[in-house]
Write a protein that holds these residues in place. Structure first.
Motif, mmCIF file in Angstrom:
data_model
loop_
_atom_site.group_PDB
_atom_site.id
_atom_site.type_symbol
_atom_site.label_atom_id
_atom_site.label_comp_id
_atom_site.label_asym_id
_atom_site.label_seq_id
_atom_site.Cartn_x
_atom_site.Cartn_y
_atom_site.Cartn_z
ATOM 1 N N LEU A 249 0.788 -1.486 0.064
ATOM 2 C CA LEU A 249 -0.229 -0.156 0.203
ATOM 3 C C LEU A 249 0.669 1.346 0.209
ATOM 4 O O LEU A 249 1.765 1.614 0.391
ATOM 5 C CB LEU A 249 -0.690 0.388 1.493
ATOM 6 N N ARG A 250 0.447 2.091 -0.642
ATOM 7 C CA ARG A 250 1.929 3.223 -1.631
ATOM 8 C C ARG A 250 0.348 4.650 -0.840
ATOM 9 O O ARG A 250 1.042 5.745 -0.423
ATOM 10 C CB ARG A 250 1.781 3.623 -2.677
ATOM 11 N N PHE A 251 -0.606 4.116 -1.325
ATOM 12 C CA PHE A 251 -1.746 5.641 -1.024
ATOM 13 C C PHE A 251 -3.228 5.037 -0.673
ATOM 14 O O PHE A 251 -3.243 3.889 -0.848
ATOM 15 C CB PHE A 251 -2.162 6.399 -2.781
ATOM 16 N N LEU A 252 -3.745 5.831 0.747
ATOM 17 C CA LEU A 252 -4.879 5.133 1.207
ATOM 18 C C LEU A 252 -5.673 7.096 1.417
ATOM 19 O O LEU A 252 -4.957 8.169 2.421
ATOM 20 C CB LEU A 252 -4.736 4.703 2.834
ATOM 21 N N SER A 253 -6.499 6.946 1.000
ATOM 22 C CA SER A 253 -7.794 7.862 0.812
ATOM 23 C C SER A 253 -8.983 7.259 1.627
ATOM 24 O O SER A 253 -9.665 6.680 1.142
ATOM 25 C CB SER A 253 -8.377 7.857 -0.255
ATOM 26 N N VAL A 254 -8.898 7.942 2.969
ATOM 27 C CA VAL A 254 -9.959 7.409 4.528
ATOM 28 C C VAL A 254 -11.258 8.485 4.165
ATOM 29 O O VAL A 254 -11.221 9.625 4.728
ATOM 30 C CB VAL A 254 -9.103 6.829 5.246
ATOM 31 N N PHE B 244 -5.723 4.578 14.225
ATOM 32 C CA PHE B 244 -3.989 4.243 12.684
ATOM 33 C C PHE B 244 -3.951 3.271 13.197
ATOM 34 O O PHE B 244 -2.762 3.060 12.238
ATOM 35 C CB PHE B 244 -3.753 5.732 12.787
ATOM 36 N N ALA B 245 -3.088 2.867 14.535
ATOM 37 C CA ALA B 245 -2.175 1.824 14.192
ATOM 38 C C ALA B 245 -1.715 1.123 13.358
ATOM 39 O O ALA B 245 -0.575 0.968 13.604
ATOM 40 C CB ALA B 245 -2.155 0.986 15.976
ATOM 41 N N PRO B 246 -2.785 0.613 13.359
ATOM 42 C CA PRO B 246 -2.447 -0.414 11.993
ATOM 43 C C PRO B 246 -1.440 -0.046 10.897
ATOM 44 O O PRO B 246 -0.715 -0.725 9.863
ATOM 45 C CB PRO B 246 -3.616 -1.747 11.292
ATOM 46 N N LEU B 247 -1.395 1.204 10.859
ATOM 47 C CA LEU B 247 -0.654 1.677 9.342
ATOM 48 C C LEU B 247 0.854 1.950 9.876
ATOM 49 O O LEU B 247 1.129 1.557 8.697
ATOM 50 C CB LEU B 247 -0.932 2.999 9.274
ATOM 51 N N ALA B 248 0.628 1.231 10.924
ATOM 52 C CA ALA B 248 2.366 1.093 11.183
ATOM 53 C C ALA B 248 3.320 0.307 10.423
ATOM 54 O O ALA B 248 4.401 -0.022 9.989
ATOM 55 C CB ALA B 248 2.711 0.978 12.871
ATOM 56 N N ALA B 249 2.012 -1.067 10.090
ATOM 57 C CA ALA B 249 2.509 -2.328 9.496
ATOM 58 C C ALA B 249 2.436 -1.744 7.651
ATOM 59 O O ALA B 249 3.876 -2.962 6.790
ATOM 60 C CB ALA B 249 1.697 -3.265 9.412
ATOM 61 N N CYS B 250 2.412 -1.377 7.530
ATOM 62 C CA CYS B 250 2.532 -0.084 5.537
ATOM 63 C C CYS B 250 3.789 0.716 5.772
ATOM 64 O O CYS B 250 3.718 2.215 5.324
ATOM 65 C CB CYS B 250 0.844 -0.405 5.601
ATOM 66 N N LEU C 127 3.278 3.037 3.014
ATOM 67 C CA LEU C 127 2.527 4.424 2.541
ATOM 68 C C LEU C 127 3.305 5.317 2.523
ATOM 69 O O LEU C 127 4.334 5.544 3.379
ATOM 70 C CB LEU C 127 1.533 4.209 3.506
ATOM 71 N N ASP C 128 3.216 5.855 2.117
ATOM 72 C CA ASP C 128 3.574 7.576 1.024
ATOM 73 C C ASP C 128 3.163 8.469 1.029
ATOM 74 O O ASP C 128 3.090 10.038 1.132
ATOM 75 C CB ASP C 128 4.666 7.827 0.452
ATOM 76 N N THR C 129 1.576 8.602 1.055
ATOM 77 C CA THR C 129 0.258 9.662 1.005
ATOM 78 C C THR C 129 -0.822 8.900 1.913
ATOM 79 O O THR C 129 -1.304 7.642 1.129
ATOM 80 C CB THR C 129 -0.348 9.502 -0.448
#
Length: 107
Positions: free
Chosen positions: A71-76, A84-90, A93-95
């Motif tokens: 995953l490089r881009f996430l729009s929520v 938001f803690a699970p984002l640490a595994a991505c 992710l740059d955006t």
């Protein structure tokens, strides 16, 4: 010639995303979720690089997003995310684009 991704049918069930098979060709995924509080079931999409997520209701977690190592881009948008803690595994992710969120700061 690049291979075109096959169409993947998704259904939101009580706990998981239901799908017929692993969708290894999918690079971009858009999900509109209601009444689910997590993203478990994304492991069927291991090569997704772009995720557009719209949620309805409140108190959502990004639990399950760790199944998207590319995953490089996430729009929520659409609701407040509580975890938001699970984002640490991505790690790629740059955006991160948050829209129509109730919170004013990230934890």
């Amino acid at each position: 010639m690049p291979r075109k991704p096959s169409l993947v049918e998704l259904a939101v069930t009580q706990g998981e995303l239901a799908h017929e098979r692993e969708a290894t060709d999918v690079r971009t995924l858009s999900l509109h979720l209601e009444k689910r509080k997590h993203l478990k079931g994304l492991d069927a999409f291991p090569h997704v690089e772009v995720l557009h997520l719209e949620v309805q209701g409140g108190g959502y977690s990004l639990e399950g997003i760790e199944a998207l190592p590319n995953l490089r881009f996430l729009s929520v948008g659409g609701s407040a995310i509580k975890d938001f803690a699970p984002l640490a595994a991505c790690g790629r992710l740059d955006t991160l684009c948050l829209w129509n969120q109730r919170q004013k700061t990230l934890p």
